[in-house]
Design a protein around this motif. Structure first.
Motif, mmCIF file in Angstrom:
data_model
loop_
_atom_site.group_PDB
_atom_site.id
_atom_site.type_symbol
_atom_site.label_atom_id
_atom_site.label_comp_id
_atom_site.label_asym_id
_atom_site.label_seq_id
_atom_site.Cartn_x
_atom_site.Cartn_y
_atom_site.Cartn_z
ATOM 1 N N LYS A 1 0.958 -0.904 0.052
ATOM 2 C CA LYS A 1 -0.156 0.266 -0.289
ATOM 3 C C LYS A 1 0.770 0.928 -0.052
ATOM 4 N N SER A 2 0.286 2.752 -0.605
ATOM 5 C CA SER A 2 0.777 3.557 -0.784
ATOM 6 C C SER A 2 1.192 4.312 0.910
ATOM 7 N N VAL A 3 2.575 4.412 1.108
ATOM 8 C CA VAL A 3 2.777 5.742 2.005
ATOM 9 C C VAL A 3 2.394 6.515 2.582
ATOM 10 N N GLU A 4 1.206 6.303 4.099
ATOM 11 C CA GLU A 4 1.055 7.821 4.798
ATOM 12 C C GLU A 4 1.775 8.503 4.976
ATOM 13 N N LYS A 5 1.245 9.799 5.209
ATOM 14 C CA LYS A 5 1.828 10.580 6.252
ATOM 15 C C LYS A 5 0.803 11.173 7.477
ATOM 16 N N THR A 6 1.252 10.331 8.414
ATOM 17 C CA THR A 6 0.221 10.988 9.714
ATOM 18 C C THR A 6 0.926 11.023 10.745
ATOM 19 N N ALA A 7 0.332 11.329 11.748
ATOM 20 C CA ALA A 7 0.798 12.274 12.692
ATOM 21 C C ALA A 7 2.074 11.884 13.466
ATOM 22 N N ASP A 8 1.812 10.891 13.034
ATOM 23 C CA ASP A 8 3.450 9.901 13.955
ATOM 24 C C ASP A 8 4.589 9.471 14.217
ATOM 25 N N LYS A 9 4.161 10.645 12.741
ATOM 26 C CA LYS A 9 5.866 10.179 11.446
ATOM 27 C C LYS A 9 6.071 11.785 10.994
ATOM 28 N N THR A 10 7.111 11.523 10.800
ATOM 29 C CA THR A 10 7.689 12.963 9.689
ATOM 30 C C THR A 10 8.207 12.338 8.365
ATOM 31 N N MET A 11 8.387 13.174 7.312
ATOM 32 C CA MET A 11 8.124 12.587 5.597
ATOM 33 C C MET A 11 9.149 13.848 5.524
ATOM 34 N N LYS A 12 10.281 13.171 4.384
ATOM 35 C CA LYS A 12 11.410 14.533 4.377
ATOM 36 C C LYS A 12 11.156 14.065 2.686
ATOM 37 N N VAL A 13 10.789 15.480 2.193
ATOM 38 C CA VAL A 13 10.154 15.562 0.691
ATOM 39 C C VAL A 13 11.881 15.699 -0.633
ATOM 40 N N ILE A 14 12.262 15.583 -1.278
ATOM 41 C CA ILE A 14 13.593 16.338 -2.173
ATOM 42 C C ILE A 14 12.727 16.564 -2.945
#
Length: 221
Positions: free
Chosen positions: A201-214
């Motif tokens: 399944k696609s990776v979804e950003k939720t409140a319990d994790k951070t995501m860095k996109v370049i």
């Protein structure tokens, strides 16, 4: 059997993850019809135990009878993950026969693509690498997905990298003429966000994790 016509009707497969060897035998005919069967002998490499399977063609269509390791590694007649994979005769449709119940045949969802050859098999997925593109057969979903390939090719050289598309249909090929021959190119879509390795399944950003996109921005030309 190696017939006078140069076609082969048996092959040996090794499922490294299951540690089992398979001898697959198809009838020496032009195609496998509803009255024909494929026979398989399974060898457990650890215990040396052998087990036989008879797989009837109950797909309702004729299947290819040519199975061999020759001319690359055709998908037809491959055993992996406890299932036999056969391809429809004169067509591209793939069928999966679970050895636990060979009558429970399952048509692979093709999404308009094809998978004539087998390049790699691991983690429940079968891969086929073409010159400028690739496809992956997710055995869990029983679906064939296209892979994005960067770069083009008009020789026998390969492509650079691929990233399987999660649940997306086939990305069209761009064909153009050059150097007195047709070149085929597949490029990433401008708005394409890939998920690597055909994640379930696609990776979804939720409140319990951070995501860095370049992002890398380039001027179009």
């Amino acid at each position: 059997v190696d017939s006078s016509a140069g076609e082969d009707y048996c092959r040996i497969c090794f499922d490294a993850e299951a540690d089992k060897i398979y001898l697959v035998s198809a009838p020496e005919v032009d195609y496998i019809d509803a009255r024909s069967v494929v026979k398989i002998r399974e060898y457990d490499r650890k215990t040396l135990a052998a087990k036989d399977y008879t797989v009837p063609n109950n797909t309702g269509v004729d299947l290819q009878s040519f199975i061999s390791e020759n001319r690359g590694t055709p998908l037809n007649g491959t055993v992996y993950g406890g299932s036999l994979y056969m391809v429809q005769d004169q067509a591209e449709q793939i069928y999966r026969f679970p050895l636990a119940d060979p009558t429970d045949v399952q048509a692979v969802t093709m999404h308009g693509d094809d998978m004539a050859y087998l390049s790699d098999a691991h983690d429940g997925r079968l891969y086929c690498y073409y010159r400028t593109r690739a496809v992956v057969l997710n055995t869990g979903k029983n679906e064939l997905f296209s892979c994005e390939a960067a770069g083009y090719d008009n020789t026998t050289s390969g492509f650079s990298t691929t990233a399987p598309v999660l649940g997306e249909p086939l990305t069209p090929l761009r064909r153009y003429y050059g150097d007195s021959r047709i070149r085929t190119e597949r490029v990433l879509r401008a708005n394409y966000l890939a998920t690597i390795n055909d994640l379930p399944k696609s990776v979804e950003k939720t409140a319990d994790k951070t995501m860095k996109v370049i992002y890398t921005l380039r001027r179009g030309g």
